[in-house]
Motif scaffolding. Structure first.
Motif, PDB file in Angstrom:
ATOM      1  N   ARG A  40       0.814  -1.217   0.000  1.00 33.41           N
ATOM      2  CA  ARG A  40       0.000   0.000   0.000  1.00 33.41           C
ATOM      3  C   ARG A  40       0.847   1.267   0.000  1.00 33.41           C
ATOM      4  N   GLU A  41       1.881   1.331   0.840  1.00 31.99           N
ATOM      5  CA  GLU A  41       2.628   2.577   1.007  1.00 31.99           C
ATOM      6  C   GLU A  41       3.367   3.024  -0.252  1.00 31.99           C
ATOM      7  N   PRO A  42       4.062   2.139  -0.991  1.00 35.91           N
ATOM      8  CA  PRO A  42       4.704   2.599  -2.232  1.00 35.91           C
ATOM      9  C   PRO A  42       3.695   3.155  -3.240  1.00 35.91           C
ATOM     10  N   MET A  43       2.518   2.544  -3.306  1.00 39.04           N
ATOM     11  CA  MET A  43       1.470   3.018  -4.203  1.00 39.04           C
ATOM     12  C   MET A  43       1.003   4.412  -3.780  1.00 39.04           C
ATOM     13  N   ARG A  44       0.771   4.580  -2.479  1.00 38.61           N
ATOM     14  CA  ARG A  44       0.317   5.875  -1.966  1.00 38.61           C
ATOM     15  C   ARG A  44       1.378   6.948  -2.189  1.00 38.61           C
ATOM     16  N   ARG A  45       2.658   6.579  -1.965  1.00 41.73           N
ATOM     17  CA  ARG A  45       3.749   7.533  -2.126  1.00 41.73           C
ATOM     18  C   ARG A  45       3.881   7.987  -3.578  1.00 41.73           C
ATOM     19  N   MET A  46       3.690   7.038  -4.489  1.00 40.38           N
ATOM     20  CA  MET A  46       3.766   7.357  -5.914  1.00 40.38           C
ATOM     21  C   MET A  46       2.648   8.311  -6.313  1.00 40.38           C
ATOM     22  N   PHE A  47       1.450   8.089  -5.764  1.00 38.46           N
ATOM     23  CA  PHE A  47       0.317   8.960  -6.074  1.00 38.46           C
ATOM     24  C   PHE A  47       0.548  10.355  -5.506  1.00 38.46           C
ATOM     25  N   ILE A  48       1.022  10.431  -4.276  1.00 38.71           N
ATOM     26  CA  ILE A  48       1.272  11.731  -3.644  1.00 38.71           C
ATOM     27  C   ILE A  48       2.330  12.510  -4.424  1.00 38.71           C
ATOM     28  N   ASP A  49       3.358  11.819  -4.900  1.00 37.03           N
ATOM     29  CA  ASP A  49       4.392  12.478  -5.708  1.00 37.03           C
ATOM     30  C   ASP A  49       3.782  13.063  -6.977  1.00 37.03           C
ATOM     31  N   LEU A  50       2.867  12.335  -7.591  1.00 36.68           N
ATOM     32  CA  LEU A  50       2.171  12.812  -8.790  1.00 36.68           C
ATOM     33  C   LEU A  50       1.355  14.068  -8.481  1.00 36.68           C
ATOM     34  N   ILE A  51       0.652  14.045  -7.345  1.00 34.71           N
ATOM     35  CA  ILE A  51      -0.175  15.197  -6.955  1.00 34.71           C
ATOM     36  C   ILE A  51       0.702  16.402  -6.646  1.00 34.71           C
ATOM     37  N   GLU A  52       1.817  16.202  -5.966  1.00 37.31           N
ATOM     38  CA  GLU A  52       2.715  17.309  -5.633  1.00 37.31           C
ATOM     39  C   GLU A  52       3.241  17.992  -6.895  1.00 37.31           C
TER      40      GLU A  52
END
Length: 214
Positions: free
Chosen positions: A135-147
């Motif tokens: 879950r965490e790598p997926m969430r981190r990748m999404f947050i990086d995209l949003i940033e």
């Protein structure tokens, strides 16, 4: 030049470890934690118990490593370009959401979730491994995209974690719970894409940058 003895030994050990993980995952899936003995796993993997214990300390460590091994499928294998405009961002969010859902809808990954829930009290390391490696790598990748989208003025400067929680709640709804309970079958790709696009559109509408419309 041929392989050195050390290289050959390292490759043999890695191949043996992979066999144990595959055999262990199959045994845990079919027999449960209690029913899958180390002898059963060793037999399926075609290794001796001595070789098995040279690789893993105990059965609990085998199951935790099995979870880490299988959760690789949850990670989104995408090279996402940096969106240059709202339409490109919508397409990227849709692509991300579709891939994320497809990974989790894999039957083996759903088995991992069920197993983590079943063994949560006895082996909390399983749930932690699932969260940290899946879950965490997926969430981190999404947050990086949003940033990056916020830096480029495509989305309002709000908490990326808030956007992430909103997106994934829209993406899944109660589908994951229903999948884990066996009430529904994994959706076809067209439905996954539809759900992902709906979530992406809602995110764009909710967090659109006010100054971008000009």
């Amino acid at each position: 030049m041929g392989k050195t003895a050390k290289t050959a030994e390292s490759e043999e050990r890695a191949e043996m470890r992979d066999r144990v993980l595959r055999a262990g995952f199959a045994a845990f899936r079919e027999l449960g934690f209690d029913g899958a003995s180390t002898l059963e796993i060793a037999t399926r993997a075609r290794v001796s118990k001595r070789e098995l214990y040279a690789l893993f300390a105990d059965k609990q460590s085998i199951v935790v490593e099995c979870i880490k091994w299988r959760t690789r499928q949850m990670q989104v294998p995408l090279a996402l370009p940096r969106p240059s405009d709202p339409q490109a961002l919508l397409a990227t969010l849709t692509k991300f959401g579709t891939a994320a859902m497809a990974g989790i809808c894999d039957p083996d990954v759903l088995t991992v979730f069920r197993f983590a829930i079943t063994e949560a009290q006895r082996t909390p390391e399983i749930a932690r491994a699932l969260d940290e490696r899946g879950r965490e790598p997926m969430r981190r990748m999404f947050i990086d995209l949003i940033e990056k989208a916020q830096e480029d003025g495509l989305l309002a400067p709000v908490s990326p974690a808030e956007v992430s929680a909103f997106f994934f709640s829209l993406l899944w709804g109660d589908l994951l719970l229903r999948l884990l309970m066996g009430l529904v079958k994994p959706p076809a790709k067209a439905e996954l894409e539809q759900r992902a696009r709906h979530a992406a559109e809602r995110v764009m509408a909710a967090y659109a940058h006010a100054g971008r419309a000009r």
